[in-house]
Scaffold this active site. Structure first.
Site, mmCIF file in Angstrom:
data_model
loop_
_atom_site.group_PDB
_atom_site.id
_atom_site.type_symbol
_atom_site.label_atom_id
_atom_site.label_comp_id
_atom_site.label_asym_id
_atom_site.label_seq_id
_atom_site.Cartn_x
_atom_site.Cartn_y
_atom_site.Cartn_z
ATOM 1 N N ASP A 109 -53.570 28.725 -26.366
ATOM 2 C CA ASP A 109 -54.904 28.648 -26.308
ATOM 3 C C ASP A 109 -55.542 30.075 -26.839
ATOM 4 O O ASP A 109 -55.594 30.232 -28.126
ATOM 5 C CB ASP A 109 -55.436 28.493 -24.867
ATOM 6 N N LYS A 138 -54.017 24.791 -29.457
ATOM 7 C CA LYS A 138 -55.451 24.426 -29.737
ATOM 8 C C LYS A 138 -56.072 24.994 -31.073
ATOM 9 O O LYS A 138 -55.609 26.203 -31.133
ATOM 10 C CB LYS A 138 -56.311 24.896 -28.484
HETATM 11 P P1 IMP Z 1 -53.544 31.422 -23.310
HETATM 12 O O1 IMP Z 1 -53.193 32.807 -23.039
HETATM 13 O O2 IMP Z 1 -55.147 31.317 -23.489
HETATM 14 O O3 IMP Z 1 -53.015 31.248 -24.801
HETATM 15 O O4 IMP Z 1 -53.166 30.281 -22.685
HETATM 16 C C1 IMP Z 1 -52.133 29.808 -22.234
HETATM 17 C C2 IMP Z 1 -51.923 29.568 -20.972
HETATM 18 O O5 IMP Z 1 -53.189 29.025 -20.351
HETATM 19 C C3 IMP Z 1 -50.975 28.063 -20.970
HETATM 20 O O6 IMP Z 1 -49.704 28.648 -20.218
HETATM 21 C C4 IMP Z 1 -51.599 27.348 -19.882
HETATM 22 O O7 IMP Z 1 -50.969 27.599 -18.542
HETATM 23 C C5 IMP Z 1 -53.100 27.553 -19.695
HETATM 24 N N1 IMP Z 1 -53.911 26.668 -20.379
HETATM 25 C C6 IMP Z 1 -54.550 26.658 -21.798
HETATM 26 N N2 IMP Z 1 -55.152 25.686 -22.083
HETATM 27 C C7 IMP Z 1 -55.135 24.771 -21.149
HETATM 28 C C8 IMP Z 1 -55.414 23.354 -20.950
HETATM 29 O O8 IMP Z 1 -56.101 22.672 -21.751
HETATM 30 N N3 IMP Z 1 -55.085 22.773 -19.986
HETATM 31 C C9 IMP Z 1 -54.158 23.383 -18.936
HETATM 32 N N4 IMP Z 1 -53.845 24.601 -19.004
HETATM 33 C C10 IMP Z 1 -54.172 25.204 -20.020
#
Ligand code: IMP
Ligand code: MG
Length: 188
Positions: A109, A138
């Site tokens: 994300d 994403k």
């Molecule tokens: P990042 O650090 O923002 O890249 O997020 C990664 C983490 O956020 C993932 O390991 C997920 O646990 C959580 N996450 C991000 N997007 C979603 C979503 O759409 N649904 C559920 N969990 C999410």
């Protein structure tokens, strides 16, 4: 579950990927990973909790000698927006010294989680190499400069659940990935 509660899958507004589609995608990815590592041993590190399901299916598609481990971090604090801070929830990091490492997570994300894990592994664990695999990515501008080496599916900027992905720690056991109906946001 109360009598009038729909079964879990009926809480979804839309299914993005069903079980068969996910399985096919992971089989393809496993094959590519096995090819890329040319028979070299590998340590797969799952990002808990969500990455555990993906790892379990992925490793059975990677025909290489491999070990598994896990790292526990938290960034979401149970909502639908990243808190922006990645906290390591365990003291001891995996033993990956001199190993080829593939860190696997359910979704990319903002990029903060995998970026923080890879940096910490590089600084403190002395691995031979580090790559990353995510089932979903994403299509958004990341908060940090980071892209995964292996990506199953790209999706838009929406909050999804199922196949390891949670909303307030629930829905991880759904075999498909989808978007929750608005009425199920804010309640369990
Ligand atoms: P990042 O650090 O923002 O890249 O997020 C990664 C983490 O956020 C993932 O390991 C997920 O646990 C959580 N996450 C991000 N997007 C979603 C979503 O759409 N649904 C559920 N969990 C999410
Ligand atoms: Mg996660």
């Amino acid at each position: 579950m109360g009598q009038n509660e729909p079964i879990l899958g009926e809480r979804l507004e839309r299914v993005l990927f069903d079980q068969g589609t996910i399985r096919e995608c992971i089989a393809g990815m496993g094959g590519r990973i096995a090819q890329d590592f040319h028979g070299e041993p590998l340590t797969i590190v799952a990002v808990l909790q969500g990455g555990a399901l993906f790892m379990a299916d992925l490793i059975r598609e990677i025909h290489l000698p491999l070990r598994i481990d896990a790292v526990s971090v938290s960034s979401y604090l149970g909502g639908t927006e990243s808190s922006g801070k990645v906290t390591f929830l365990q003291e001891k990091l995996p033993n990956i010294e001199g190993r080829n490492v593939l860190v696997v997570d359910d979704i990319l994300d903002t990029g903060r989680t995998l970026s923080a894990i890879c940096s910490r592994f590089r600084e403190e664990c002395n691995p031979k190499s580090i790559r990353t695999a995510v089932l979903l990515s994403k299509k958004i501008e990341r908060s940090v400069e980071f892209e995964a080496d292996y990506v199953g599916f790209e999706i838009g900027n929406e909050f999804v659940v199922g196949y390891g992905l949670d909303y307030q720690d629930e829905y991880r056991n759904l075999p498909m990935i989808g978007v929750l109906k608005d009425e199920w946001i804010g309640r369990i």
